[in-house]
Design an enzyme around this catalytic site. Structure first.
Site, PDB file in Angstrom:
ATOM      1  N   SER A 112      -2.974  18.017 -26.533  1.00 47.84           N
ATOM      2  CA  SER A 112      -1.956  17.317 -25.761  1.00 47.84           C
ATOM      3  C   SER A 112      -1.654  17.959 -24.407  1.00 47.84           C
ATOM      4  O   SER A 112      -2.532  18.073 -23.579  1.00 47.84           O
ATOM      5  CB  SER A 112      -0.705  17.198 -26.609  1.00 47.84           C
ATOM      6  OG  SER A 112       0.216  16.362 -25.990  1.00 47.84           O
ATOM      7  N   HIS A 113      -0.415  18.414 -24.246  1.00 49.36           N
ATOM      8  CA  HIS A 113       0.035  18.913 -22.948  1.00 49.36           C
ATOM      9  C   HIS A 113      -0.365  20.367 -22.708  1.00 49.36           C
ATOM     10  O   HIS A 113      -0.056  20.927 -21.657  1.00 49.36           O
ATOM     11  CB  HIS A 113       1.553  18.775 -22.856  1.00 49.36           C
ATOM     12  CG  HIS A 113       2.236  19.465 -24.010  1.00 49.36           C
ATOM     13  ND1 HIS A 113       2.172  18.974 -25.296  1.00 49.36           N
ATOM     14  CD2 HIS A 113       2.927  20.604 -24.075  1.00 49.36           C
ATOM     15  CE1 HIS A 113       2.823  19.802 -26.096  1.00 49.36           C
ATOM     16  NE2 HIS A 113       3.290  20.797 -25.388  1.00 49.36           N
ATOM     17  N   ASP A 278      -3.328  13.975 -23.506  1.00 52.53           N
ATOM     18  CA  ASP A 278      -3.876  12.952 -24.400  1.00 52.53           C
ATOM     19  C   ASP A 278      -3.244  11.581 -24.209  1.00 52.53           C
ATOM     20  O   ASP A 278      -3.483  10.668 -25.006  1.00 52.53           O
ATOM     21  CB  ASP A 278      -3.759  13.399 -25.863  1.00 52.53           C
ATOM     22  CG  ASP A 278      -2.315  13.591 -26.300  1.00 52.53           C
ATOM     23  OD1 ASP A 278      -1.473  13.932 -25.444  1.00 52.53           O
ATOM     24  OD2 ASP A 278      -2.019  13.408 -27.489  1.00 52.53           O
ATOM     25  N   ASP A 280      -0.108  10.396 -24.375  1.00 49.14           N
ATOM     26  CA  ASP A 280       1.010   9.835 -25.136  1.00 49.14           C
ATOM     27  C   ASP A 280       2.377  10.113 -24.509  1.00 49.14           C
ATOM     28  O   ASP A 280       3.378   9.543 -24.933  1.00 49.14           O
ATOM     29  CB  ASP A 280       0.962  10.264 -26.617  1.00 49.14           C
ATOM     30  CG  ASP A 280       0.940  11.761 -26.804  1.00 49.14           C
ATOM     31  OD1 ASP A 280       0.989  12.499 -25.795  1.00 49.14           O
ATOM     32  OD2 ASP A 280       0.875  12.205 -27.975  1.00 49.14           O
ATOM     33  N   ARG A 281       2.427  10.989 -23.511  1.00 51.00           N
ATOM     34  CA  ARG A 281       3.730  11.256 -22.865  1.00 51.00           C
ATOM     35  C   ARG A 281       3.848  10.509 -21.547  1.00 51.00           C
ATOM     36  O   ARG A 281       2.850  10.085 -20.971  1.00 51.00           O
ATOM     37  CB  ARG A 281       3.886  12.750 -22.589  1.00 51.00           C
ATOM     38  CG  ARG A 281       3.882  13.572 -23.835  1.00 51.00           C
ATOM     39  CD  ARG A 281       4.220  15.016 -23.512  1.00 51.00           C
ATOM     40  NE  ARG A 281       4.254  15.793 -24.737  1.00 51.00           N
ATOM     41  CZ  ARG A 281       4.949  16.899 -24.904  1.00 51.00           C
ATOM     42  NH1 ARG A 281       5.647  17.396 -23.895  1.00 51.00           N
ATOM     43  NH2 ARG A 281       4.924  17.548 -26.060  1.00 51.00           N
ATOM     44  N   LYS A 375       3.341   7.796 -29.710  1.00 47.64           N
ATOM     45  CA  LYS A 375       4.022   7.558 -28.450  1.00 47.64           C
ATOM     46  C   LYS A 375       2.967   7.170 -27.425  1.00 47.64           C
ATOM     47  O   LYS A 375       1.777   7.439 -27.618  1.00 47.64           O
ATOM     48  CB  LYS A 375       4.825   8.775 -28.020  1.00 47.64           C
ATOM     49  CG  LYS A 375       4.071  10.105 -27.973  1.00 47.64           C
ATOM     50  CD  LYS A 375       5.095  11.215 -27.842  1.00 47.64           C
ATOM     51  CE  LYS A 375       4.493  12.568 -27.519  1.00 47.64           C
ATOM     52  NZ  LYS A 375       3.996  13.287 -28.693  1.00 47.64           N
TER      53      LYS A 375
END
Ligand code: VG1
Ligand code: CO
Length: 542
Positions: A112-113, A278, A280-281, A375
């Site tokens: 992710s982040h 990824d 989703d944010r 998300k």
């Protein structure tokens, strides 16, 4: 040919808030990825002949693990895998593919982040047939299995060419290399009024999107530039790079500072947004105004009916416990349910599957809806654009009018990263020990009303998740929440969430940290952050 390979277990393959995340060299240890993937398969039942979706955010080591996952899926009896071309699938796009094609589940490779590269982070996550992150029951089973695993199964076939679309076969299993964007873009067109957004953009409304050299680049190019007509160049840093260009693909005010500065500048575009590694944010910034993620959940919920996909209204709203209460006021006004869950998207799955909620959100820049079970960064951007096109007002107008109608929840999160693990655990233990003595105590003008260690009773399957964060609630609705991150890969990260509700519209333009100053001091006084961690200031303030 299928081989059964002996292996020895690792003791540290416990999935965190969102899958297993470790540094790349850690993942490169002998059989480390294989053990975890086999532990996933060993914890599932009934997938023989079924479909598995595989994709990732394009970070370093993505392609290697995708090859391993394909060969292990074949050896374990899956009938088909669907893999994003180039190994690319954003997390929400993977969730959508699982749902749309009735797959058994999916393996998403992402941290992710967190930064990417040979010495940075990597991750593996399993999503179930509803398209959502595996429940705690499954992740607990995976961890238990990983501690005793003694062999894994893998095909010795050649690598698949991930860049060549089409159907192939590997040891009797079908391998479909699919366009990572097409199905997702189609879903977005079904939910939102693309002609209205296109007309708005053609009318001179300026949009910029920073893909942060991560997975959303191809999605944002196709949707914002090709389908919605934003001028070429509106999507910045659109090539997914294995190391994200050396940046931290976290869309917050620290790591997306260039975007923030541009949006606050004299010639700012009307709307600025970014997503994470990824996809989703989301980060939403209007001309001259940053929208906090907690506010965004509330404002999107209050206006969602303006988009075709939500014209019938919302069934309910869910937010993670540390997320501000702004959405609660919207739910109250709409007369719909509001649910408070632990941190992490997996806790929204049951509520969404049961049709109890339509929109979900987390303070960590995560917003999404029942269209997938993750998300979804671009979804949030498009819902904002749809609302802006219909209301024909600026982001700033929408935000200030919302505050005037509902009151403002001043909100900030202070992160202390890479602190000593023992010190962080000590801090939380100490807070837990103080809980019984806190109610009634006064700190300046603030009086503690209640204090607890948040436990969640899932209203659908009645499972209980304990120790999900220490909450200290003050009279008048202010609160401070403490918890340790479950996604970091080195040391511990302490997150302190601070919130104050201000109903009076004449006091809605105070700088956030100033508005929260007394609570910030009390948080330190109660938890001993400085003395216990040795840190004077947070590493990141969002
Ligand atoms: C963080 C966020 C949480 C989010 C999780 C995964 O978890 O706080 O809200 O769901 O990351 O997001 P933690 O345990 O570090 O606080 V992502 O975009 O990393 O999949
Ligand atoms: Co993410």
């Amino acid at each position: 040919m299928i081989n059964t390979v002996s292996t020895t277990p690792y003791s540290d393959q416990k999935p965190g808030t969102s899958g297993l995340r470790k540094k790349v060299p850690h993942f490169q240890q002998k059989n480390y990825a294989e053990n975890f993937i086999q532990s996933i398969f060993d914890s599932l039942e009934g997938f023989l002949g079924k479909t598995l979706v595989i994709g990732g955010d394009g970070r370093y080591y993505n392609r290697d693990v995708i090859q391993i996952a394909i060969k292990m899926a074949a050896a374990n009896g899956f009938g088909k895998v669907m893999v994003g071309r180039g190994g690319i699938l954003s997390t929400p796009a993977a969730s959508h593919l699982i749902r749309k094609y009735g797959a058994f589940g999916g393996i998403i490779l992402s941290a992710s982040h967190n930064p990417g590269g040979p010495t940075e982070d990597f991750g593996i996550k399993y999503n179930a047939s509803n398209g959502g992150p595996a429940s705690e029951k499954i992740t607990d089973a995976i961890f238990a299995r990983s501690k005793v695993i003694d062999s894994y199964r893998i095909s010795d076939a050649d690598d698949i060419d991930l860049d060549m679309p089409g159907i192939k076969s590997l040891d009797g299993m079908e391998v479909a290399i699919v366009d990572p964007v097409e199905d997702y873009a189609e879903l977005m067109e079904a939910l939102f009024d693309f002609p209205a957004i296109r007309a708005k953009i053609q009318g001179g409304f300026r949009v910029i999107f920073d893909a942060m050299s991560a997975v959303t680049g191809p999605y944002a190019k196709e949707i914002l530039e090709n389908r919605l007509g934003a001028p070429k160049g509106s999507v910045k840093n659109f090539m997914p790079l294995p190391d994200f260009g050396g940046h931290h693909p976290d869309p917050n005010l620290v790591h997306a500072k260039d975007l923030y500065d541009e949006m606050m500048g004299p010639d700012a575009p009307d709307f600025g947004a970014a997503s994470d590694g990824d996809g989703d944010r989301n980060l939403i910034i209007g001309k001259g105004i940053f929208v906090t993620p907690s506010d965004s959940v509330a404002m999107l919920s209050a206006n969602a009916h303006l988009a075709p996909g939500y014209a019938k209204g919302l069934a309910g709203i869910a937010r993670s416990m540390p997320t501000s209460g702004a959405a609660d006021r919207v739910a109250e006004k709409l007369g719909i349910g509001i649910y408070e869950t632990p941190t992490g998207w997996k806790f929204f799955g049951n509520l969404l599957d049961a049709g109890m909620v339509t929109i979900c959100g987390e303070e960590s820049a995560g917003t999404g809806s029942s269209h997938v079970r993750e998300k979804d960064g671009l979804w949030a951007v498009l819902l904002w654009l749809n609302i802006l096109a219909v209301r024909n007002e600026s982001v700033k107008d929408i935000v200030t009018k919302h505050w005037a109608a509902f009151g403002r929840n001043y909100y900030s999160r202070h992160d202390y990263e890479e602190v000593d693990t023992a010190a962080a655990n000590g801090l939380v233990d100490n807070l837990r020990a103080q809980l019984p003595t806190l109610p009634g105590r006064k700190f300046g003008d603030l009086t503690v009303q209640t204090a607890d260690d948040f436990a969640y009773n899932d209203p659908v399957d009645h499972s209980v998740s304990e120790h999900q964060g220490i909450r200290i609630l003050f009279e008048g609705g202010s609160r401070v929440v403490f918890r340790l991150s479950g996604t970091g890969t080195s040391g511990a990260t302490l997150r302190v969430y601070i919130e104050r509700y201000e109903p009076d519209a004449s006091r809605h333009d105070i700088e956030t940290q100033e508005a929260l100053a007394d609570l910030i001091l009390v948080a330190d006084e109660i938890a001993g952050i400085k003395s216990r961690t040795g840190r004077d200031t947070p590493s990141v303030i969002t």
